[in-house]
Design a protein around this motif. Structure first.
Motif, short mmCIF file in Angstrom:
data_model
loop_
_atom_site.label_atom_id
_atom_site.label_comp_id
_atom_site.label_asym_id
_atom_site.label_seq_id
_atom_site.Cartn_x
_atom_site.Cartn_y
_atom_site.Cartn_z
N ALA A 339 0.80 -1.24 0.09
CA ALA A 339 0.20 0.02 -0.09
C ALA A 339 0.73 1.38 0.13
O ALA A 339 0.21 2.28 0.38
N ARG A 397 -6.41 3.79 2.55
CA ARG A 397 -6.54 2.04 2.29
C ARG A 397 -7.31 1.65 3.34
O ARG A 397 -7.03 2.27 4.68
N LYS A 424 -9.04 0.17 -2.09
CA LYS A 424 -7.79 0.05 -2.80
C LYS A 424 -7.36 1.00 -3.95
O LYS A 424 -8.53 1.27 -4.50
N ASP A 428 -1.91 -1.02 -6.07
CA ASP A 428 -1.69 -1.62 -4.85
C ASP A 428 -1.80 -3.21 -4.78
O ASP A 428 -2.29 -3.75 -5.80
#
Length: 443
Positions: A339, A397, A424, A428
């Motif tokens: 992330a 996220r 997301k 990612d």
């Protein structure tokens, strides 16, 4: 000459109140000392010479036994309380004898060690009590098939025998070589250096554990492949680091792995730039709060925040000091570093991040049937959220799920979670399904 007997009243149908039995300690003997100086164990007798009844004798003897075991010189210590029969014995006088067995001159151990999302094989050879006052010299090594390997030669000295015993002062000096592989970013960081550490506890206004460290090391970054982005290649080569580090911790949880209540806060601050060519300031803080709800269910709120900045406008932040967001310890439902920022599909680390988690922990169903075993397991519902290079919720996220956790020893745990990423973005690396995690600090 007949042996004098203690002045103990005849037993009654009820319990004997030991606080009503007058007693004093005439002598304290610590036997089994061959390499240890007497002054190193004298503090064990302080509380015993202040007792006025037999119950206090027993309690202070147990406290003294715990103290002797903490000194790091004995393999085991046994207690013997007997009526004093010396020529100068006083009325109601007792002798307390601690029979200790000192550690061997060379002690070896082998076992496993838990890191953040990795396990390793650890070996150690220790020469305990070198100079007779608790000093030790240890050669430690650990090997992990995934990331970190290290070798450390460490000299350790405690000051538990001083007036600052309750503050648990300790000093250590280490020579180390640490290798950390970051396969997700295709580089390896080798760190060779020297570190001094002084740790102490304080109790006002509340109990804190402080650790003051200085590290001088040569850090070398090398690439692990051919197709590595230039954003990582430019960090390659050796650099000299001179780092001041301060770690402070507050922990009032009733259990370090599955707390039912309590607060824990741990903060690590670093300053590099006293010498060498690496200059930065950083802080990484982790906190958690646990509150019992009902029927063994515990609500837990966890959070973590980190930031690193250069201290000189002309210097670049070393990539090995950046933060990787994603994985069971920071953001479930995302891969390690999945992330965070990326260059040509390769994670490069973030300059700042934050993450938070809300959990509902519960014992296993029918836990009353398997009491001993079920205490090592918990189930939880969780919701994680976080972000990098921004302390806002924009482009945040998040993920949710359910999982099963197992207590590993007294400090770490293993998690098997079913994760569902909720928020997301393109690029990612997510885990939509089962995710395995092992470590000692989770969000």
């Amino acid at each position: 000459m007949p042996r004098r007997r203690a002045n103990v009243p005849a037993p009654t149908a009820g319990k004997v109140d030991l606080t009503k039995l007058p007693a004093r300690v005439d002598r304290v003997i610590v036997s089994g000392l061959s390499r240890t100086h007497n002054d190193y164990v004298m503090k064990a007798a302080e509380g015993l010479f202040k007792v006025t009844n037999f119950q206090d004798v027993m309690l202070e003897a147990m406290n003294a036994n715990s103290y002797l075991n903490e000194l790091g010189i004995f393999k085991e210590v046994n207690i013997k309380i007997d009526v004093s029969h010396a020529p100068d014995a006083t009325p109601n006088g007792y002798e307390v004898t601690f029979k200790g067995k000192e550690l061997s001159r060379l002690v070896g151990s082998i076992g496993t060690e838990v890191g953040q999302n990795e396990g390793s094989l650890r070996t150690e050879l220790t020469i305990p009590n070198i100079f007779g006052r608790g000093e030790s010299l240890a050669l430690q090594g650990s090997y992990s098939s995934t990331r970190a390997n290290d070798v450390t030669l460490k000299f350790w000295k405690s000051f538990f025998h001083t007036r600052l015993f309750e503050n648990r002062p300790e000093f250590s000096l280490s020579v180390f070589r640490h290798i950390d592989r970051m396969d997700i970013s295709s580089f390896q960081n080798s760190n060779l250096g020297l570190m001094g550490d002084f740790s102490i506890s304080t109790f006002f206004p509340f109990q804190l554990r402080h650790s003051f460290q200085y590290e001088s090391s040569v850090r070398e970054i090398s690439i692990l492949g051919k197709s590595v982005p230039f954003a990582i290649r430019e960090h390659c080569g050796p650099r000299l680091a001179s780092v001041l580090r301060y770690i402070v911790g507050y922990d009032q949880r009733d259990n370090p792995v599955f707390p039912s209540q309590g607060i824990m806060v741990k903060s690590t601050s670093e300053y590099s730039g006293l010498g060498g060519n690496i200059s930065y300031m950083s802080n990484n803080t982790h906190a958690e709060v646990s509150v019992p709800v009902i029927g063994g269910i515990v609500a837990q709120l966890c959070g973590r925040i980190g930031i690193v900045n250069p201290t000189k406008s002309s210097s670049d932040l070393p990539i090995s000091n950046l933060f990787y967001v994603g994985g069971p310890q920071t953001l479930r439902g995302f891969r390690f570093g999945g992330a965070g920022p990326r260059v040509d599909g390769t994670a490069i680390g973030a300059q700042s991040y934050w993450s938070a988690g809300f959990h509902l922990w519960s014992p296993l169903p029918f836990s009353g049937v398997f009491k001993g075993l079920s205490n090592n397991f918990r189930t939880h519902l969780f919701y994680n959220l976080g972000n990098f290079n921004s302390f806002t919720t924009e482009n945040m996220r998040s993920a949710a799920g359910i999982g099963l956790a197992f207590k590993l020893a007294q400090r770490a745990r293993i998690e098997l979670n079913y994760c569902v990423p909720i928020q997301k973005y393109q690029g990612d690396k997510t885990v939509n399904g089962f995710q395995f995690g092992i470590g000692y600090e989770f969000v």
